[in-house]
Design a protein around this motif. Sequence first.
Motif: not given
Length: 259
Positions: A174-176, A231-233, A104-106, A198-202, A167-169
């Motif tokens: 954690m990072h793909e 912010y990341e989701l 998990g990553d946010s 994916i994680c989107i994180e501006p 961001g990343h898969g």
Amino acid sequence: MVRPKTEEEIELLRENGILVSKTLAEVGKAVAPGVTTKELSKIAETFIRDHGAIPSFLGFEGFPAAICASVNDVVVHGFPSDYVLKEGDIFTADIGTLYKGYNGDSAYTFPVGEVDAKTRRLLDVTKASLFKGIEAAVAGARVGDIGHAVQSYVEAAGFSVVRELEGHGIGRQMHESPGVPNFGRQGHGPKLVDGMTICIEPMVNAGGRSVYLSRNGWAVHTADKSNSAHYELTVVVRRGRAELLSTFDFIEKDPKINF
Ligand code: MG
Ligand code: MG
């Protein structure tokens, strides 16, 4: 080629997403003038371990703490410290969990007490840009569509997007792949397919986009000392509309949390 996740894997990523979201809210409850960022990290670490998970940032490529704790001009990767938060600061908690073999990553940027109007707008614009990115993350689109959506929204608001981090898969690692930049061109980059997680994180600066790496080799600062928000989701790409695997609801529906 990026392999889409199975529904079983997506459920495990969702469990992580919910845990990391609840952890952000636990931290958010404690954010206030007078609290140290080390204390906030401890709250997160305890909460994660109490739920049978591991704070995945601890030891990741040598990172020395359970969470990233970034204050004001620190964009990302701040170390929790004895710094005492004060009224008008902004504090970003970026948190990772490892649970049942998945990640998990946010992240969320909290105001500390009352912040000035420009900083308030920085938080609002950065969070809104994340949702613009999520809207673009549909099956059949491309990674560049996400970055374009984030960048165009942020720049129209007069702020700037950090280019050096992305961001990343996410999955067992954690990072793909793919990397998910917060800038880009429509129709460019890897194709988004149903089931990609994916994680989107501006990461958005109130001033210029230039950043530098601190001497500790981790903390990234804005070059002009302006504030930076993040912010990341975690989402799963679907046809028509991405589905959230983590959420800010635990923060924003809690009347005790200043957000
Ligand atoms: Mg993160
Ligand atoms: Mg991330």
